[in-house]
Design a protein around this motif. Sequence first.
Motif, PDB file in Angstrom:
ATOM      1  N   LEU A 249      37.354  44.558  38.893  1.00 51.85           N
ATOM      2  CA  LEU A 249      38.662  44.889  39.461  1.00 51.85           C
ATOM      3  C   LEU A 249      39.043  46.335  39.149  1.00 51.85           C
ATOM      4  O   LEU A 249      39.050  46.736  37.983  1.00 51.85           O
ATOM      5  N   VAL A 254      44.225  45.496  40.984  1.00 55.74           N
ATOM      6  CA  VAL A 254      45.030  44.758  40.009  1.00 55.74           C
ATOM      7  C   VAL A 254      46.518  44.876  40.340  1.00 55.74           C
ATOM      8  O   VAL A 254      47.280  43.903  40.257  1.00 55.74           O
ATOM      9  N   VAL A 268      42.688  37.207  37.327  1.00 49.86           N
ATOM     10  CA  VAL A 268      42.201  38.344  36.540  1.00 49.86           C
ATOM     11  C   VAL A 268      41.505  37.940  35.250  1.00 49.86           C
ATOM     12  O   VAL A 268      40.599  38.645  34.791  1.00 49.86           O
ATOM     13  N   ILE A 318      48.143  48.028  32.716  1.00 45.82           N
ATOM     14  CA  ILE A 318      47.360  48.157  33.939  1.00 45.82           C
ATOM     15  C   ILE A 318      47.053  49.623  34.241  1.00 45.82           C
ATOM     16  O   ILE A 318      45.986  49.956  34.761  1.00 45.82           O
TER      17      ILE A 318
END
Length: 437
Positions: A249, A254, A268, A318
């Motif tokens: 990813l 994401v 995830v 993230i």
Amino acid sequence: MSKRVKKTNVPKQPQEPEDWCFECKDGGNVVVCDHGNCGKVYHPHCIDQDESLSEVKTWVCGWHYCITCRDLAKYYCLGCANGSLCDKCIDDSKLTVIKRRKGLCSVCSELVLIIEQKLEQDSEGNKLSMNDRETYECLFKEYWEIVKGKEKLTGSDVLAALDNSKKDKSFLFESDSSEDEKEKEELISSDSDKGRTYKRKTIRRKKSKGKERKPSSSRGRSVLKKGHFCVKPRYHASVNAKNINLIYLKESLVQELSKEPESFTNKVVGAFVRVKMDPKDTKQKNSHQLVKVIGVLNDETSNGILFQVSNRANAIPISKISNNDFTADECMELQQKVKSGLLPKLTVEEVQEKAILLHEDVTKHRIATRLVSLQNLIDRANIRGRYQEKIDLLNEREELSQKSKQEELLRKMPSISAELLEDSYGSPIEDTDSDSQ
């Protein structure tokens, strides 16, 4: 009193190599199993190998090893290498006995039933092209006719066995302990049989032009999808770029997934992301590292999301996830971590489930990303006057923009390559892409 004649064991002659790859049932350049009485042949790419496999002095194919535990197989599928089983694992199998220790796995049973009953559709109503030699079904049909002749089977014998298997689920095989010992001896002695030179034998029938043949109308179904013939759930998955890419990813993806909080964690966790290494850590040779997401936390202070990842004490936001592809060196580093036990091995089932769950999101994201990249490349080629390059890029963009092409990519479900192990009898089975043990 008659004189007893001493019985001598006449060495069994090596089986003549077959003409068709045991995986895809097509011709071409193949490697031959070195087991003395096997004769099965394979395209290296059909068993997730490269052409270097033809240079291995001795190689024994997977037909001789239990698909579940990798012990010496005693029961075999006549149609593929993924139905071989040992004494311990036969009870949990769906192998239908046809002749002594040979039978048909559930996948091949369905195909054989269709062939013998001359059906035009499978159990789900999908139309099959059994006479179209560009399909796997047709190639399997041709191979099956050869097998029936070789094993002296009739269509009625096979149908009776398959019908009986539906009524009686306790499939009993005739076992011969002396035959088992011979099989083991042959398997061990094959390592010393280095005089055989069937490397890259050219098959008599010409290989079809173009791409490898695919199933026709049933394309995409697990029962006929090529990748599913190569692996079983209890295998360990290879830690290679092909497998990791299926569950990798990027930061932008994401971010998109986070817009659907009800499915976010499930998607995830278990996937891999790329994070930057501490520049002060001089022991690290790569600037980034592949890590596995093992948990998701909600950061109340910043109203954000944090990832718990492997080999990191602190959770990361993230924004710290890379938006670029991982490198070959980073993948190799991940291989070494798994091999040394710093990370647990991945099973085929684990990777397959995650890859299927992420397939639509990953595919759509890659299509969108590639279209943007193509436009940038077209603009650059136009500025530099590289007209042929521009035409090639325009053609690629046009093809990828088509709905039919995008639907084709979405239908093409991911297949996982399994880690090939060195067998317990000393015959090397090399896997250049995985962390063999």
